[in-house]
Design an enzyme around this catalytic site. Structure first.
Site, PDB file in Angstrom:
ATOM      1  N   ASP A  93       0.833  -1.209   0.000  1.00  0.00           N
ATOM      2  CA  ASP A  93       0.000   0.000   0.000  1.00  0.00           C
ATOM      3  C   ASP A  93       0.864   1.254   0.000  1.00  0.00           C
ATOM      4  O   ASP A  93       0.503   2.266  -0.586  1.00  0.00           O
ATOM      5  CB  ASP A  93      -0.944  -0.001   1.209  1.00  0.00           C
ATOM      6  CG  ASP A  93      -2.053  -1.044   1.058  1.00  0.00           C
ATOM      7  OD1 ASP A  93      -2.364  -1.414  -0.091  1.00  0.00           O
ATOM      8  OD2 ASP A  93      -2.594  -1.496   2.074  1.00  0.00           O
ATOM      9  N   SER A 138     -12.173  -2.258  -7.447  1.00  0.00           N
ATOM     10  CA  SER A 138     -11.342  -2.330  -6.260  1.00  0.00           C
ATOM     11  C   SER A 138     -11.791  -1.187  -5.341  1.00  0.00           C
ATOM     12  O   SER A 138     -12.790  -0.530  -5.629  1.00  0.00           O
ATOM     13  CB  SER A 138      -9.919  -2.176  -6.759  1.00  0.00           C
ATOM     14  OG  SER A 138      -9.063  -1.969  -5.717  1.00  0.00           O
ATOM     15  N   LYS A 151     -13.703  -5.166   6.748  1.00  0.00           N
ATOM     16  CA  LYS A 151     -13.145  -5.503   5.436  1.00  0.00           C
ATOM     17  C   LYS A 151     -12.567  -6.904   5.579  1.00  0.00           C
ATOM     18  O   LYS A 151     -11.607  -7.121   6.316  1.00  0.00           O
ATOM     19  CB  LYS A 151     -12.066  -4.497   5.039  1.00  0.00           C
ATOM     20  CG  LYS A 151     -11.447  -4.784   3.688  1.00  0.00           C
ATOM     21  CD  LYS A 151     -10.538  -3.646   3.288  1.00  0.00           C
ATOM     22  CE  LYS A 151      -9.973  -3.801   1.893  1.00  0.00           C
ATOM     23  NZ  LYS A 151      -9.468  -5.113   1.538  1.00  0.00           N
ATOM     24  N   ARG A 203     -13.063 -11.924  -9.191  1.00  0.00           N
ATOM     25  CA  ARG A 203     -13.102 -10.591  -9.780  1.00  0.00           C
ATOM     26  C   ARG A 203     -12.418 -10.567 -11.145  1.00  0.00           C
ATOM     27  O   ARG A 203     -12.785  -9.824 -12.035  1.00  0.00           O
ATOM     28  CB  ARG A 203     -12.413  -9.595  -8.830  1.00  0.00           C
ATOM     29  CG  ARG A 203     -12.552  -8.174  -9.313  1.00  0.00           C
ATOM     30  CD  ARG A 203     -12.108  -7.200  -8.251  1.00  0.00           C
ATOM     31  NE  ARG A 203     -10.669  -7.182  -8.110  1.00  0.00           N
ATOM     32  CZ  ARG A 203     -10.020  -6.482  -7.182  1.00  0.00           C
ATOM     33  NH1 ARG A 203     -10.698  -5.787  -6.302  1.00  0.00           N
ATOM     34  NH2 ARG A 203      -8.705  -6.502  -7.112  1.00  0.00           N
ATOM     35  N   LYS A 263     -19.112   2.862   3.308  1.00  0.00           N
ATOM     36  CA  LYS A 263     -19.791   3.105   2.025  1.00  0.00           C
ATOM     37  C   LYS A 263     -21.124   3.806   2.235  1.00  0.00           C
ATOM     38  O   LYS A 263     -21.777   3.604   3.262  1.00  0.00           O
ATOM     39  CB  LYS A 263     -19.976   1.795   1.263  1.00  0.00           C
ATOM     40  CG  LYS A 263     -20.325   0.603   2.122  1.00  0.00           C
ATOM     41  CD  LYS A 263     -20.071  -0.677   1.369  1.00  0.00           C
ATOM     42  CE  LYS A 263     -20.058  -1.853   2.315  1.00  0.00           C
ATOM     43  NZ  LYS A 263     -19.850  -3.122   1.708  1.00  0.00           N
TER      44      LYS A 263
END
Ligand code: IVH
Length: 737
Positions: free
Chosen positions: A62, A107, A140, A161, A318
């Site tokens: 990351d 993503s 998550k 995906r 979200k």
């Protein structure tokens, strides 16, 4: 965002970033650095998504990505459509049928910082009134994204995906995943959606991960790095038996396509329906009006998740309203209405007391960090694998250093880096070679061929050191345990203690000696009584008739596991044929079988059978009356099936009159052919049934041979009667492929 701002946000990352800046004294130009980062990230993506074998932690990854993002924002002139910051990682693998997602899978942007999270909320606040900023805050899940499609309530397929646009069909795993309903029932009289794509994550529980790793370690196999990799490896494994032995779970949290549109107005509504349909949902789902409340929920979840039985690496925040989601829209690879807040891994500082060397089944020498015990994420850590010599050099770890330790996926401890300001001036660079000498270990770092197909490319050094002498008592024990393990000869009651005694007492040198073990010898083992001696001998006896691939797997050829053992068994059909195989034949079996790892494996196989003691071992297995010839390769085809489709690549399309997909596939594979999901110039033949669609058109366009079922059966010499249904043959999706 400037790199400076990032320092103030990243908490733990700060010193790490400073350190990497410090070692790269000559800073490359932004353009060069962008290029470097793109290349590096693409390589990590390949390892993470396709091979399920990352070499850096998610956190380090990351950091690279956010450095690239910052540089691209500061230098838009170097921005590219295909930059890893703009596309989703690609998990598509060979050998899986591909299907398009009706709505692409994206993503998520992520952050580790509260400040950045509030920036995200501020961006939203520009477009949404404060009283409408209702968020859901969910764990998550650290697993593999999945999309389950249902048509008129019936399960149709599960896709990964993939590249976001199309994914791999992993439907056959769904039977092993607890909680995915085969059928959706109407709730409260509401009609079922005609089509619905339900998005979620497949994951492995921590206890299951630890169980599998403990089993592997007992067999002398390398443990998996974290549950996410093991999940990805399991759903992409071509070995259904192995997958079925591993428990996978799922959580669902989102929506792809849904017809009729407007069925759901909010994610909360969706969650309720998913729950009523029987899908597993996380217990925690915080409702938050505005960024501050959402942040409080993120912090709350940060504590709760430490006791969760499943791996989480953050919180996903979200917007609840689907209408507002649509209003905000999306970027090329991520929605604007959601963000992942990732929890920085818990770290601790301790002293690297020593680096010891551990010897595995194949004689591989693995360095281990011996640490001053320290508490990390709830447990005391005193050892951590250092993987190999290169890893120690890359991190420049020296005995006596103060080091930062963290738990990868909060489970397996890793040494992240040393603390430069605390390094003693006399700290010595760790020399693997010197250490080996000091311990009197005679080892080598073998050369391996990069690619036997292109020998001009030369050789490279293997990353690991291996013992030169391969016949020490310790190694004999390791091999025996591996040979008796579940994925090899499956001999019960032959664990560490029994194997050690058998070797120490001189009853067993090689696994073949097991078959000459007497009752008296078994009875003489510690704590053994008549019954236990008989059980041990019965287990050994039963293993004589195990399938050939198990015996090949049990040989312990480096790099040859269950999957490759099956390929070899199928190809050579007897241990003696494999033993005497030429380079070309082995090459053919592995490389022509479209096996990308084949090159190293060919070298390993040839080196193994070159050694006189290994050849003798094979002969001893034959003399001991083991099943060294093929009876089954897992396809249940009778021995000796003629390999009439050797090297041929088939594509199946449309509905066949009598054959089911799995059965046709097995029939082709049992005769040496392969089945692929898409038509290309390489396709040898398309087997087409009714309603064959675009694949048939493509075959005609490319001039590929097209045959029907009758012709197929004629070629293999069978009449048109369907073989017995296979285990998965009624799992729903049979007609179109
Ligand atoms: S919502 C992308 N909710 O994290 C559209 N995603 O790193 C919105 N993930 O691709 C996704 N847990 O596979 C959402 N509770 C959760 C999640 C979650 C895990 C995954 C998802 C996504 C990835 C991004």
């Amino acid at each position: 965002m400037s790199p400076f701002l990032r320092f103030s946000f990243y908490g733990v990352a700060v010193s790490f970033y400073f350190f990497s800046a410090f070692i790269s004294m000559s800073t490359p130009s932004p353009e060069k650095r962008i290029e470097q980062l793109r290349k590096e990230i693409a390589e990590h993506d390949e390892r993470y998504y396709r091979n399920a074998a990352p070499t850096i932690s998610d956190f380090e990854y990351d950091l690279l990505k956010s450095e690239l993002q910052a540089l691209e924002s500061a230098h838009p002139e170097f921005s590219r459509e295909n930059s890893p910051t703009k596309i989703v990682g690609d998990d598509r693998s060979r050998g899986f049928e591909k299907f398009s997602h009706r709505v692409p899978m994206q993503s998520l942007d992520n952050t580790y910082s509260e400040g950045e999270f509030l920036d995200f909320c501020a961006r939203l606040a520009k477009e949404i009134p404060a009283d409408k900023m209702r968020f859901l805050v969910e764990p998550k899940i650290d697993g593999v994204s999945v999309s389950y499609t249902y048509e008129n309530g019936k399960f149709v397929r599960a896709l990964t995906r993939g590249n976001g646009v199309e994914g791999d069909d992993i439907s056959r795993h769904v039977v092993n995943i607890a909680g995915v309903p085969a059928e959706l029932k109407p709730i409260d009289g509401k009609p079922l959606p005609k089509i619905v794509e339900i998005r979620g994550e497949i994951y492995m529980r921590t206890d299951e991960f630890l169980r599998i790793n403990a089993e592997r370690e007992a067999e002398g196999l390398e443990p998996f790095a974290n549950p996410r990799n093991l999940t990805a490896g399991t759903i992409k494994s071509q070995n259904p038996e192995e997958s079925a032995r591993r428990r996978l779970d799922t959580f669902v949290y989102g929506l792809g396509a849904c017809e009729p549109a407007g069925t759901f107005a909010t994610l909360s509504e969706l969650r309720e329906m998913l729950h009523a349909w029987g899908f597993p949902l996380t217990d925690f789902c915080g409702n938050a009006l505005g960024g501050d409340v959402a942040m409080a929920k993120i912090r709350e979840l940060g504590e709760l998740r430490k006791n969760y039985p499943f791996p989480t690496d953050g919180a996903v925040v979200k917007l609840d309203s689907l209408a507002l989601q649509r209003k905000l829209g999306e970027k090329s690879n991520a929605p604007r209405w959601a963000i992942a807040f990732k929890y920085a891994p818990e770290q601790a500082e301790t002293t690297l007391r020593a680096i010891t060397l551990q010897i595995g089944r194949t004689g591989k020498i693995t360095p281990v960090a011996e640490l001053e015990p320290v508490e990390v994420a709830g447990t005391t850590v005193s050892r951590a694998t250092l993987h190999n010599e290169d890893e120690i050099a890359r991190k420049d770890l020296r005995v006596g250093d103060r080091v930062i330790v963290e738990k990868a996926g909060e489970i397996i401890p890793q040494v992240v880096r040393f603390v430069p300001e605390k390094r003693k001036p006399d700290a010595e660079i760790f020399s693997f070679e010197k250490e080996l000498k000091k311990l009197g270990i005679d080892a080598e770092r073998p050369l391996r061929l990069i690619d036997p197909a292109k020998p001009e490319k030369g050789t490279e050094r293997a990353v690991a050191w291996y013992l030169k002498e391969k016949d020490t008592p310790e190694l004999r024990v390791r091999r025996l345990i591996y040979f008796s393990g579940k994925s090899c000869m499956d001999i019960p009651n032959l664990g560490e203690s029994v194997a050690t005694q058998l070797v120490e007492r001189g009853f067993v040198k090689t696994p073949a000696d097991l078959y000459a073990l007497t009752f008296e010898q078994a009875l003489s083992l510690e704590k053994f009584k008549e019954k236990s001696a008989k059980n041990l001998l019965d287990g050994i006896e039963a293993s004589r008739s195990r399938e050939l691939w198990r015996l090949i797997n049990g040989l312990g050829i480096p790099g040859i596991g269950e999957e490759y053992a099956k390929i070899l068994a199928k190809k050579f059909r007897s241990l003696t044929a494999l033993k005497n195989a030429t380079e070309e034949q082995v090459f053919d079996a592995l490389i022509k079988g479209e096996n990308s790892k084949g090159s190293v494996l060919v070298a390993n196989i040839l080196a193994f059978f070159e050694k006189e003691q290994n050849r003798a071992l094979c002969d001893a297995f034959v003399s001991a009356g083991l099943n060294t010839e093929i009876t089954s390769t897992g396809t249940d085809e009778p021995a000796g099936t003629e390999q009439i489709f050797e090297g041929k690549i088939f594509v199946l399309t449309g509905t066949l009159p009598t054959l089911k997909r799995d059965d046709a596939k097995k029939m082709i594979e049992a005769r040496g052919g392969k089945v692929s999901g898409s038509v290309s110039k390489k396709t040898s033949c398309v087997l087409a049934g009714e309603e064959a669609g675009s694949k048939l058109d493509k075959a005609r366009e490319l001039g590929v041979e097209v045959i029907d079922e009758a012709e197929f059966l004629r070629r293999i010499g069978e009449s048109a009667s369907a073989p017995a249904a296979t285990e998965n043959s009624d799992s729903g999706e049979l007609l179109l492929f």
